[in-house]
Design an enzyme around this catalytic site. Structure first.
Site, short mmCIF file in Angstrom:
data_model
loop_
_atom_site.label_atom_id
_atom_site.label_comp_id
_atom_site.label_asym_id
_atom_site.label_seq_id
_atom_site.Cartn_x
_atom_site.Cartn_y
_atom_site.Cartn_z
N SER A 78 -1.22 27.27 -5.35
CA SER A 78 -0.88 28.67 -5.63
C SER A 78 -1.44 29.14 -6.96
CB SER A 78 0.63 28.86 -5.63
OG SER A 78 1.16 28.42 -4.42
N HIS A 81 15.41 13.03 11.75
CA HIS A 81 14.27 13.15 12.67
C HIS A 81 13.33 11.95 12.54
CE1 HIS A 81 11.97 15.71 9.46
NE2 HIS A 81 11.63 14.45 9.35
N HIS A 82 13.58 11.10 11.55
CA HIS A 82 12.81 9.86 11.44
C HIS A 82 13.38 8.78 12.35
CE1 HIS A 82 10.48 11.13 7.88
NE2 HIS A 82 11.54 11.84 7.63
N ARG A 140 2.02 1.57 15.16
CA ARG A 140 1.61 1.40 13.77
C ARG A 140 2.01 0.01 13.30
NH1 ARG A 140 6.07 4.91 10.33
NH2 ARG A 140 4.97 4.07 8.54
N SER A 164 12.55 5.73 -14.05
CA SER A 164 11.44 6.47 -14.63
C SER A 164 11.35 7.88 -14.06
CB SER A 164 10.14 5.70 -14.39
OG SER A 164 9.04 6.53 -14.57
N SER A 165 11.43 7.99 -12.74
CA SER A 165 11.33 9.31 -12.12
C SER A 165 12.47 10.21 -12.55
CB SER A 165 11.40 9.22 -10.60
OG SER A 165 10.42 8.39 -10.13
N HIS A 208 0.85 -1.20 0.00
CA HIS A 208 0.00 0.00 0.00
C HIS A 208 0.88 1.25 0.00
CE1 HIS A 208 -2.88 3.06 1.30
NE2 HIS A 208 -2.11 3.31 2.34
N LYS A 238 4.14 30.07 3.32
CA LYS A 238 3.25 29.64 2.24
C LYS A 238 1.78 29.72 2.68
CE LYS A 238 4.77 27.24 -0.93
NZ LYS A 238 5.77 27.90 -1.74
N GLU A 256 12.23 13.09 -0.43
CA GLU A 256 11.11 12.43 -1.12
C GLU A 256 9.77 12.96 -0.63
OE1 GLU A 256 10.66 10.30 -3.53
OE2 GLU A 256 8.58 9.73 -3.14
N TRP A 307 7.25 -0.05 3.78
CA TRP A 307 7.78 0.61 2.59
C TRP A 307 9.16 1.19 2.86
CZ3 TRP A 307 9.05 5.65 0.97
CH2 TRP A 307 8.87 6.65 1.92
N TYR A 336 9.14 15.90 0.33
CA TYR A 336 8.89 17.20 -0.30
C TYR A 336 8.66 17.05 -1.79
CZ TYR A 336 9.76 18.90 4.22
OH TYR A 336 9.64 19.10 5.56
N HIS A 376 13.57 11.85 3.22
CA HIS A 376 12.98 13.13 3.58
C HIS A 376 12.79 14.05 2.39
CE1 HIS A 376 10.81 15.27 6.47
NE2 HIS A 376 11.23 16.35 5.84
N THR A 416 7.20 26.98 5.48
CA THR A 416 5.86 26.41 5.31
C THR A 416 4.81 27.38 5.80
OG1 THR A 416 6.92 24.30 5.80
CG2 THR A 416 4.54 24.29 5.63
N ASP A 441 6.06 21.40 -26.76
CA ASP A 441 6.02 20.04 -26.20
C ASP A 441 7.10 19.97 -25.14
OD1 ASP A 441 6.09 17.17 -25.83
OD2 ASP A 441 5.06 17.00 -27.75
#
Lengths: 192, 544, 373
Positions: B287, B321-322, B469, B188-189, B95, B350, B274, B160, B276, B272, B347, B124
Site C-alpha cells: 500500500s 479450517h486447518h 504433502r 523475541s517476537s 525448513h 484490499k 500467525e 513445523w 496474518y 491462523h 481481502t 527512535d
C-alpha cells in the site's frame, strides 16, 4: 522522569499483563476444549462419571442400533471385547451389557478404558449409569475380568442418528499409576 | 547495511541535542556509533537493529532455502536418492520453522525497526534496550534449533506444526531443544511487538493522528497486537508438549485422559493469526509502493485500515479450517467454513483498492513496483486457492496434499517474501544512501517471478492428482511434474543469489541516492536525507 | 550439490522416462459424494477464474494504458463510498452463491441411514489394519513395493508405492461405514475415489462412509505426517459386486480360522535352524529391513544396528520381547499381533545368526508364545 516514560511504563505493564494473560489462556484452553467437546461432540467423549437413570417413558417406536468395539493398546497382552457386538435398544430403556477382559500376562496390571462414541454428536445422549471406564481396572495376571456397562439412550437423541458405535481403547497404565521406572530406552540406558 | 554519514549526522546532532534529551530516555546513543563489532552487539539504535534483523533474516532465508533445495533434489525423481526419509522429514520441518520464524517474521520486524520511527516522525523506537535484547536472543534460538539437526537421533522431524503425539511420545530427545528454541523466538517476537506498540502509541509526531498514519504503521500495529495475543498461546502449546514428553503429564495422551486433537486446536488458535502476522505488514508495504509508482493517492485509505482490522479479528475464529478432517460435527464445519469464506471480503477490498489505485495513474515499473504488482497478482492466486480450500467438502480432497503446499507458498513466498523484496528495493536507497543497479534488480525480478511460478504452480496439479504433502517418494505418475517443480525450485534458489549480490553491492557504494529517489513517494521517511541519519527526527516534524 | 547438478543435466538431456501421464485435475471418483465434490470444486474454480480474469484484466489494462512512459497523467480520484460499498457487497453475494452448493454437499455427506457394512480402520506406523466389524475377518495391509525399486536398483512399476499385499475388498452398491482409529500417532485415511479423508486418532474413533458405484481398484495414501515412513503406507481398495464380495468374505473367514489353527499347531512344531533362518530372512526383509536395513546395520542415531547388538546377542527372551511388544518410546512397533509366533521365531532366529551374529540358537514358536509383557 518525563511524561512519555511514564506512559511508556503504563502501556508496557498492560501489554506484559496481556501476554501473561494469553499464556494463561493457552492453558485455559484445556478445560475450555472439554466444554467444546461436550457441546459439539468432538471425538465422541462421554461423561466420566455415572449418570442417574431418570427415564419414565421408553420410546418403543424407535430402535437404535448400538455397536460395541474394543481396541487394545499395541503390545498389551490382554484379551478384551464386548460380550455382544450389536444391541438394538429403545431410547429411554436401561440396558445392561458387559465387556470381558483377560489379562494374559503373568503379572498384575492396571488398565484404563477410554470411551469414544461415533457419531460424536451422539455422545451427549448416551448416558452410562455404570461403566468400567469410570475407574482404573486392576486385573491379576492370567485372570479374566468382567467389565459391566449399564446405559440408556436419551430419547432426545437427534432423529437422524440410527446407529451409535461405542468404542473402548484399553490402555496399560500400570507404570504410570504405580510410578515404576519406565521400561523405555531412556530409563534403561541401553541402546538395542 | 547502513553507512551512517558522519557529516550529516553531526549537524543534526548539534542542532537538536536539547530536544533529544526531553524527547526520550537517555539511551546513550547521542554519540557517534562506536566502531567495530561492539557497535552491533551493544547497539540500541533502531536503524542498526533493523539492519541486524534484515541481515539475519536474509541469512535464514538462504539456510531455509538450502533445505528446500535438499527437499526438491530428493523429489526430483521417484525413488530414494539423496536422503533418508527420516532426514527428509527433518528438512521439511526445519525448513518450515526457519522460513516462518527466522526469515519472514524477523524481516518484518527489521522493516518495522527501520521504518516505523521514520514514518511517524520519532527519533527512535520507544524501548531501545529491549530492542537490542529482542534481536540478540534470536540468533541463539536458531543456533539451538540448527544444532539439534546434528544430535544423535536428529532434529525435529514432526513437521513445523508438531502434531501430538508424533511430537510427544514418538519424537527424539531433540524435542527439548526445539521447545526451548521456540520459547526464545516467541519471547523475541513479543518484545518486538511491545516495542512497536509503545512506539506507535507514544512517539508519534504532533499532528500524526491515527488516521494519518502510513498503512505500513497501521498494519504493523495490528500485527503487533496479534503477536501479543497468540505467541503466548504457542508458548503454552510447546510447554505442554515438553511436559507431556518429559514430565509425565497427559494433555495430549488419550491413555491419561488427554486428547491429541486438542493440540491441534491450541496450535491453530495460534497458527491462523500467525498466518496474518506474516501477511499484514506485506499489505502495508504494497500500500506504500503502489501509490508511489502510480503517482496517485491510495484509493481508499480508511477502508484499507478497516479491512486490516477485520482480517485480524476474523483470524481468531477460523482456526479449525486447518482441521476439517479431524472429525467435527457439521455445525462446527459449517461455522468455520462460513467464517473462512468471510475473510475473502476484506481481502478482496484490499486487492480492489490496489487495482483502483493503479487505474488512471501514471505508472512506472521500477523494481519495487514490479515486485508489488507481482505480489498483487500472485497473492490473489493464493487467495483463490485459499477460497477453494475453505469449502469443507472440497477440502476433504485438498487437505494435506500438494494443493495446500501450493496455496501457502503462493501466499508466503510470492506474498510475504515478494513484499519484503519490494520493500528492500523501495527503501534500500534510504538505508544505504546508494542507488542499486536497476538492471540487476530487473534480472532478479524476472528470474524470480518466472521460476517461482514454475516452482509452485504445478504443485496445484500434483495435489489435485493425489500427491500427499511431506512424502519423500511418490508414484511414477507424479514424476514429470515433480521434475518441473524441482527445476523451478533450483532456478528460484539461484535467482536469490542475484539479490544477495545486489544488496552487497549497494551497501558498498554506488550512485548517491537523493533524499527522495522515487518522485511519487510520500511519507516522512523521504524528508530526511539518504542515507538516513543515525537519529531520524530529533525534532519532531510537523505533520499537516 | 554435484549430484543435484548431475540430476539437472540428466533431466535436460534425457527425455522423460516416465511414460505414465498424470491426471491434472481432481478425480470424479466412483461415489455419488465424490461426484458432487468434484462439481463443487469445478464450480468454485470457475468462479475464481472469472473473478481473476476481471481483476487481472483491469489491472493489465492499467499496466498497458496508464503508463507514465506513454504520457499518462495521474488522475486525482480517491475514496468513493459508493464504489467501496459495491465492492464489499458484490464479493459477499458471490460468497453466498458459493456457500450454497458447498453447504448442500456437506449436508449430503452426513447420510444418517443405516449402513450395510462397517469397516474398522486402524492406522499404525506404517501400515493399515482393516477389520470387518462383526464378520470375523481382519487383516493388515502393508506396502508391497520391493525395497529394490525404492532404492532404484530395479525398474519401478506402474503402481509404485501405491500397491499393498492385501487390499481392502469392498462391495459395490452397499453403504459402507468406515470407523477410523489409530494405534500410535495420528494417521489419515484418504481414498480420493470416494472423497473420503478422515484422521485416525489414537484413543478415539472417527467416521466416514461411501457407497461405491463401480467395481475396480482404487488407490490412496496416508495424508497425515506420521513419522519416517509416512510416504510408504498406501491404501488400496478393491471394489467388487455384492455377491462376489459375500463369497470372498466367507472364504476369508474360513482362511483366517484355518490360519489360526495352523498357528496353534505351529506352536508345538519344532523347525530346524536352517528352516527358521530361511523363513526369517523373508520376514526380516518384509517387515524389519526398512529401518534396520538389509545389512542389519540400521541408521546410526536413528535406527539401531542389529549386527553385534547387545540385545540380539543376549538372552533370546528379551530379544523376542522387543519384537513382540515393541520398544516403548521408540519407533520399534509391536509385531505380536501382525506376525504369527512362528514368523517371530523365524525372524528372531535369523537376526541372531545373520551378519556374523553367531549366537547359534534356534528359537521356536513355542518360545515366542511363552514370552509376555
Amino acid at each position: 522522569m518525563t511524561a512519555s516514560t511514564q506512559s511508556n511504563k503504563k502501556l508496557i505493564t498492560y501489554l506484559v499483563l496481556g501476554c501473561l494473560g494469553m499464556f494463561g489462556f493457552g492453558f485455559a484452553l484445556v478445560p475450555l476444549y472439554d466444554i467444546m467437546c461436550d457441546t459439539l461432540g468432538i471425538n465422541g467423549k462421554t461423561a466420566t462419571t455415572a449418570q442417574a437413570y431418570d427415564q419414565q417413558v421408553i420410546n418403543k417406536s424407535r430402535t437404535i442400533r448400538i455397536e460395541f468395539m474394543a481396541h487394545i493398546q499395541p503390545g498389551m497382552k490382554w484379551d478384551f471385547g464386548p460380550t455382544t457386538n450389536v444391541l438394538e435398544v429403545h431410547p429411554g430403556e436401561l440396558v445392561k451389557t458387559a465387556f470381558v477382559a483377560k489379562n494374559n500376562a503373568s503379572k498384575r496390571m492396571i488398565a484404563q478404558a477410554i470411551p469414544s462414541i461415533s457419531p460424536g454428536l451422539g455422545a451427549k445422549y448416551f448416558h452410562k449409569t455404570e461403566c468400567f471406564c469410570f475407574q482404573q481396572q486392576p486385573v491379576d495376571g492370567q485372570s479374566p475380568a468382567d467389565f459391566p456397562l449399564v446405559f440408556f439412550v436419551d430419547p432426545q437423541l437427534p432423529k437422524d442418528i440410527h446407529t451409535l458405535t461405542l468404542s473402548y481403547t484399553l490402555y496399560d497404565i500400570t507404570e504410570k499409576t504405580l510410578g515404576e521406572a519406565l521400561t523405555g530406552p531412556q530409563a534403561q540406558g541401553v541402546t538395542p | 547495511m547502513t553507512t551512517a554519514n558522519p557529516q550529516t549526522n553531526e549537524t543534526v546532532e548539534t542542532i537538536h541535542e536539547e530536544t533529544v534529551e526531553t524527547n526520550h530516555d537517555d539511551h546513550g546513543h547521542h554519540e557517534q556509533p562506536p566502531k567495530g563489532i561492539m557497535r552491533w552487539i551493544l547497539t540500541t539504535n533502531h536503524k542498526d537493529i533493523g539492519t541486524l534483523y534484515l541481515w539475519f533474516s536474509l541469512t535464514m532465508f538462504f539456510i531455509g532455502g538450502a533445505m528446500a533445495m535438499v527437499i526438491r533434489a530428493e523429489l526430483f525423481e521417484p525413488g530414494l536418492q539423496l536422503v533418508e526419509p527420516h532426514f527428509f522429514n527433518q528438512m521439511t520441518t526445519v525448513h518450515g520453522l526457519i522460513m516462518v520464524f527466522g526469515a519472514v517474521m524477523p524481516a518484518f520486524t527489521g522493516l518495522a525497526n527501520w521504518l516505523v520511527p521514520m514514518m511517524i516522525g520519532a527519533p527512535d523506537m520507544a524501548l531501545p534496550r529491549m530492542n537490542n535484547w529482542s534481536f540478540w536472543i534470536l540468533p541463539f534460538a536458531f543456533l539451538i534449533l540448527l544444532s539439534s539437526l546434528f544430535m544423535e537421533g536428529g532434529g525435529p522431524d514432526f513437521g513445523w506444526t508438531f502434531y501430538a503425539p508424533l511430537s510427544t511420545k514418538y519424537s527424539g530427545d531433540s524435542t527439548a531443544l526445539f521447545v526451548f528454541a521456540i520459547h526464545i523466538m516467541g519471547i523475541s517476537s513479543i518484545m518486538g511487538a511491545i516495542n512497536v506498540i509503545v512506539t506507535i502509541f507514544n512517539l508519534r509526531a504532533p499532528g500524526m493522528t491515527w488516521m494519518k498514519m502510513p498503512l505500513f504503521v497501521w498494519t504493523w500495529l495490528v500485527t503487533a497486537f496479534l503477536l501479543i495475543a497468540v505467541m503466548p498461546v504457542l508458548a503454552g502449546a510447546v510447554t505442554m508438549v515438553l511436559t507431556d514428553k518429559f514430565f509425565g503429564t497427559s494433555f495430549f495422551d488419550a491413555a491419561g485422559g488427554g486428547d491429541p486433537v486438542m493440540f491441534q486446536h491450541i496450535f491453530w488458535f495460534f497458527g491462523h493469526p500467525e498466518v496474518y502476522i506474516m501477511i499484514l505488514p506485506a499489505f502495508g508495504i504494497v500500500s506504500a509502493i503502489i501509490p508511489a509508482f502510480s503517482r496517485k493517492k491510495l484509493f481508499g485509505y480508511s477502508s484499507m485500515v478497516y479491512a486490516v482490522a477485520s482480517i485480524a479479528i476474523l483470524s481468531f475464529v477460523v482456526w479449525a479450517h486447518h482441521m476439517f478432517t479431524t472429525g467435527m460435527p457439521k455445525v462446527a464445519l459449517l461455522f468455520f467454513m462460513y467464517c473462512t469464506m468471510l475473510i475473502a471480503v476484506p481481502t478482496g477490498v484490499k486487492v480492489f483498492n490496489w487495482v483502483a489505485t493503479m487505474w488512471k495513474g501514471s505508472l512506472s515499473f521500477e523494481p519495487p513496483m514490479l515486485f508489488a504488482v507481482a505480489f498483487v497478482v500472485l497473492f490473489t492466486i493464493g487467495g483463490f486457492s485459499g477460497l477453494m480450500l475453505a469449502m469443507t467438502p472440497a477440502d476433504f480432497q485438498y487437505h494435506d496434499t500438494y494443493f495446500v503446499v501450493a496455496h501457502f507458498h503462493y501466499v508466503l513466498v510470492t506474498g510475504a517474501i515478494f513484499s519484503i523484496m519490494a520493500a528492500a528495493y523501495y527503501w534500500l536507497p534510504k538505508w544505504t544512501g546508494h542507488m542499486y543497479s536497476m538492471t540487476l534488480a530487473k534480472w532478479h525480478f524476472w528470474c524470480s517471478v518466472i521460476s517461482v511460478n514454475v516452482l509452485f504452480f504445478p504443485m496445484h496439479f500434483l495435489g489435485l492428482a493425489g500427491m500427499p504433502r511431506r512424502i519423500p517418494d511418490y508414484n511414477i505418475q507424479f514424476a514429470n511434474v515433480n521434475e518441473i517443480v524441482s527445476i523451478g525450485g533450483f532456478a528460484f534458489g539461484l535467482s536469490q543469489l542475484l539479490f544477495l549480490a545486489l544488496v552487497i553491492k549497494c551497501c558498498r557504494g554506488g550512485e548517491k541516492a537523493p533524499a527522495k529517489p522515487w518522485d511519487g513517494a510520500e511519507g516522512l521517511e523521504w524528508e530526511i536525507p539518504s542515507p538516513a541519519p543515525y537519529h531520524s527526527f530529533t525534532t519532531p516534524p510537523e505533520v499537516k | 550439490m554435484k549430484r543435484v547438478l548431475y540430476c539437472l543435466l540428466a533431466a535436460l538431456m534425457v527425455p522423460p522416462v516416465w511414460a505414465e501421464s498424470m491426471r491434472l485435475n481432481m478425480t470424479q471418483g466412483v461415489t455419488g459424494i465424490s461426484q458432487e465434490v468434484y462439481h463443487l470444486h469445478m464450480t468454485i474454480f470457475y468462479i475464481c477464474c472469472v473473478i481473476g480474469v476481471i481483476v487481472f484484466g483491469v489491472m493489465l489494462y492499467a499496466i498497458v494504458k496508464h503508463r507514465k512512459s506513454k504520457g499518462a497523467v495521474a488522475a486525482n480520484f480517491h475514496e468513493s463510498t459508493k464504489v467501496e460499498i459495491l465492492w464489499t457487497l458484490i464479493p459477499f453475494v458471490i460468497l453466498i452463491a458459493m456457500a450454497i452448493p458447498a453447504t448442500k454437499t456437506l449436508l449430503a455427506m452426513e447420510d444418517p441411514s443405516n449402513s450395510d457394512l462397517t469397516i474398522k480402520i486402524t492406522g499404525s506406523q506404517w501400515k493399515w489394519h482393516y477389520d470387518y466389524f462383526d464378520k470375523g475377518v481382519g487383516f493388515y495391509s502393508v506396502l508391497a513395493t520391493p525395497r529394490d525399486q525404492i532404492e532404484n536398483k530395479q525398474a519401478k512399476q506402474e503402481h509404485y508405492l501405491l500397491e499393498v499385499d492385501k487390499p481392502l475388498v469392498l462391495p459395490t452398491d452397499r453403504k459402507i461405514r468406515f470407523l477410523m482409529t489409530s494405534d500410535d500417532v495420528i494417521h489419515s485415511w484418504w481414498m480420493p475415489a470416494f472423497a473420503v479423508k478422515k484422521d485416525a486418532i489414537p484413543g478415539f474413533i472417527n467416521e466416514a462412509w461411501a457407497r461405491i458405484d463401480k467395481p475396480g481398484t482404487y488407490r490412496g495414501q496416508c495424508t497425515e505426517l506420521c513419522g519416517k515412513d509416512h510416504g510408504f503406507m498406501p491404501i488400496v481398495v478393491k471394489a467388487v459386486e455384492g455377491p462376489e464380495f459375500d463369497t470372498w468374505l466367507a472364504s476369508q473367514k474360513q482362511a483366517q480360522l484355518d490360519a489360526a489353527a495352523k498357528a496353534k499347531a505351529a506352536l508345538s512344531k519344532t523347525l530346524t535352524k536352517d528352516e527358521l533362518y530361511q523363513k526369517g530372512e523373508k520376514v526380516f526383509l518384509a517387515h524389519c529391513a526398512a529401518c534396520h536395513q538389509p545389512t542389519g546395520l540400521g541408521i546410526p542415531g536413528v535406527f539401531p544396528a542389529l549386527k553385534g547388538a547387545e540385545i540380539v546377542l543376549g538372552p533370546a527372551e528379551k530379544h523376542i520381547h522387543i519384537v513382540k511388544f515393541g520398544w516403548p518410546g521408540s519407533a520399534m512397533p509391536a509385531f505380536g499381533k501382525q506376525l504369527t509366533a512362528e514368523e517371530i521365531a523365524a525372524v528372531v532366529t535369523y537376526e541372531r545368526n545373520a551378519w556374523g551374529n553367531n549366537v547359534g540358537d534356534a528359537v521356536q514358536a513355542a518360545d515366542v508364545d511363552k514370552v509376555e509383557k
